[in-house]
Design a protein around this motif. Structure first.
Motif, PDB file in Angstrom:
ATOM      1  N   CYS A  93       0.829  -1.201   0.000  1.00  0.00           N
ATOM      2  CA  CYS A  93       0.000   0.000   0.000  1.00  0.00           C
ATOM      3  C   CYS A  93       0.872   1.263   0.000  1.00  0.00           C
ATOM      4  CB  CYS A  93      -0.947   0.004   1.196  1.00  0.00           C
ATOM      5  SG  CYS A  93      -0.177   0.379   2.781  1.00  0.00           S
ATOM      6  N   GLN A  94       0.273   2.396  -0.360  1.00  0.00           N
ATOM      7  CA  GLN A  94       0.998   3.661  -0.469  1.00  0.00           C
ATOM      8  C   GLN A  94       1.522   4.130   0.883  1.00  0.00           C
ATOM      9  OE1 GLN A  94      -1.115   6.810  -2.444  1.00  0.00           O
ATOM     10  NE2 GLN A  94       0.382   8.380  -1.899  1.00  0.00           N
ATOM     11  N   ALA A  95       0.714   3.955   1.951  1.00  0.00           N
ATOM     12  CA  ALA A  95       1.156   4.394   3.280  1.00  0.00           C
ATOM     13  C   ALA A  95       2.448   3.691   3.681  1.00  0.00           C
ATOM     14  CB  ALA A  95       0.060   4.128   4.310  1.00  0.00           C
ATOM     15  N   CYS A  96       2.504   2.384   3.496  1.00  0.00           N
ATOM     16  CA  CYS A  96       3.708   1.639   3.871  1.00  0.00           C
ATOM     17  C   CYS A  96       4.880   1.982   2.962  1.00  0.00           C
ATOM     18  CB  CYS A  96       3.426   0.140   3.830  1.00  0.00           C
ATOM     19  SG  CYS A  96       2.393  -0.427   5.206  1.00  0.00           S
ATOM     20  N   ASP A  97       4.599   2.303   1.704  1.00  0.00           N
ATOM     21  CA  ASP A  97       5.657   2.700   0.789  1.00  0.00           C
ATOM     22  C   ASP A  97       6.333   3.979   1.267  1.00  0.00           C
ATOM     23  OD1 ASP A  97       7.060   2.105  -1.690  1.00  0.00           O
ATOM     24  OD2 ASP A  97       6.165   3.942  -2.464  1.00  0.00           O
ATOM     25  N   GLU A  98       5.584   4.808   2.003  1.00  0.00           N
ATOM     26  CA  GLU A  98       6.135   6.039   2.587  1.00  0.00           C
ATOM     27  C   GLU A  98       6.716   5.800   3.974  1.00  0.00           C
ATOM     28  OE1 GLU A  98       2.703   8.490   2.571  1.00  0.00           O
ATOM     29  OE2 GLU A  98       2.761   8.893   0.414  1.00  0.00           O
ATOM     30  N   GLY A  99       6.641   4.550   4.456  1.00  0.00           N
ATOM     31  CA  GLY A  99       7.146   4.225   5.786  1.00  0.00           C
ATOM     32  C   GLY A  99       6.130   4.404   6.886  1.00  0.00           C
ATOM     33  N   ARG A 100       4.910   4.816   6.562  1.00  0.00           N
ATOM     34  CA  ARG A 100       3.881   5.081   7.575  1.00  0.00           C
ATOM     35  C   ARG A 100       3.069   3.816   7.824  1.00  0.00           C
ATOM     36  NH1 ARG A 100       4.128  10.464   8.477  1.00  0.00           N
ATOM     37  NH2 ARG A 100       5.015  11.733   6.807  1.00  0.00           N
ATOM     38  N   THR A 101       3.726   2.855   8.465  1.00  0.00           N
ATOM     39  CA  THR A 101       3.129   1.529   8.628  1.00  0.00           C
ATOM     40  C   THR A 101       1.916   1.527   9.548  1.00  0.00           C
ATOM     41  OG1 THR A 101       4.844   1.157  10.298  1.00  0.00           O
ATOM     42  CG2 THR A 101       5.226   0.232   8.116  1.00  0.00           C
TER      43      THR A 101
END
Length: 362
Positions: A93-101
């Motif tokens: 997902c996009q959030a995890c791709d930004e590190g915002r797990t």
């Protein structure tokens, strides 16, 4: 393998459980070399958990060495020395791709976003742990950073940095830290690193106050911490407060501690769905109130560099080194804030658990 398992309120056991297997082709298995007990684990210990499951492995702070990887793992290999962030995300997902797990859209609910809360994701106070989406949920430990420092960064240091960052601490400001467990202790370091002119440390446990003083906090040893902080700040209150307990009373205290236009940053876990927020006071004082869950992966690059450069010292919060077999006793002692006669130190708050095989050699 051996692991610490939950069997009901105040019933943590040192148990024999099946070795973990690869969850899927994106997963890995890690041999744990360090694990630690988080203050949040005490919620489970008290029976205030996130599920009704019993018998699951507890714990969400660990480092170790990868022993097995799935076929789709691209960035990790057997033999890699890694830390396992407490927050669990996906690789899609996009959030995890930004590190915002913590905002992962593929994983739903707390029990899938953190280890050791249920049978959904077994914990890491064990000799081995299965890690899903290993490319995202393991982080290589750089040379020069000890396992002790790394295990604190899996949650406590990252969470403290997240809260200090969201408190928007500016050079020259005063900051109150409520709760001087491992997160509060590291929050003192972070506030000073961000330029706080003065950091006030608040905790009822004398040893915690002493440790915070060593790190530069001005500790509050008074029946009314709010009155003391106001006296020290010319009647105004602190510019910002970091709340690291999660109790209704300490969240309330944080709002009273700060001055007009002050900022409150809550890191303590609070499960009270009926918490009564004093809206009028917040509005009249123009307070900023920040709360959330830390995405460890997002904070780690900064923290690893600061630690490597000697600007941060995460492992200073570790006061006891025990074999995994003494894990049940460690939970009891952390809960009561008093160590039994077999444990010499009496500072009572941070523990590094060693897997049984390693404890024999240290």
């Amino acid at each position: 393998m051996k692991a610490l398992t939950f069997h009901g309120p105040r019933d943590i056991r040192y148990s024999e459980v099946p070795d973990p297997q690869l969850i899927d082709e994106r997963a890995a298995v890690v041999r744990v070399t360090r694990a630690s007990i988080c203050g949040s684990d005490l919620h489970i210990y008290h029976g205030e958990g996130f599920s009704d499951d019993l018998g699951f492995c507890v714990g969400h702070e660990a480092v170790g060495v990868i022993t097995e990887v799935g076929a789709a793992v691209d960035r990790r290999s057997v033999g890699d020395r890694v830390l396992i962030p407490a927050s669990v995300g996906c690789t899609r997902c996009q959030a995890c791709d930004e590190g915002r797990t913590s905002q992962c859209t593929s994983r739903s609910g707390a029990t899938e976003k953190c280890y050791g809360l249920s049978t959904a994701l077994q914990g890491s106070q064990a000799e081995l742990v299965a890690v899903p989406d290993a490319d995202r949920n393991t982080v290589i430990i750089p040379e020069g950073i000890s396992d002790d420092a790394a295990v604190v960064m899996t949650d406590a240091t990252a969470t403290a940095w997240y809260r200090a960052r969201r408190a928007r601490i500016a050079p020259g400001e005063s900051v109150a830290v409520i709760g001087l467990g491992p997160i509060g202790q590291t929050a003192v370091q972070h506030a000073r690193l961000m330029g706080a002119a003065e950091v006030f440390g608040i905790d009822p446990v004398p040893e915690r106050r002493r440790m915070a003083a060593v790190q530069g906090a001005r500790v509050v040893d008074a029946e009314d911490p709010v009155a003391q902080v106001r006296e020290w700040t010319g009647g105004q209150g602190a510019h910002a407060a970091i709340e690291a307990v999660g109790a209704d009373a300490t969240i309330e205290m944080a709002q009273r501690l700060v001055r007009r236009t002050g900022r409150v940053s809550v890191v303590g876990v609070n499960q009270n769905k009926r918490y009564s927020f004093h809206m009028e006071r917040a509005q009249v004082k123009e307070l900023e109130f920040a709360i959330g869950l830390c995405s460890v992966q997002f904070e780690l690059p900064t923290l690893l560099e600061l630690t490597r450069a000697g600007r941060l010292d995460p492992e200073v919060v570790i006061t006891h080194r025990l074999p995994l077999s003494e894990g049940p006793a460690a939970y009891t002692c952390l809960d009561t804030k008093s160590w039994g006669p077999s444990l010499v130190d009496s500072s009572s708050f941070a523990v590094r658990l060693l897997p049984s095989s390693q404890a024999e050699t240290e």
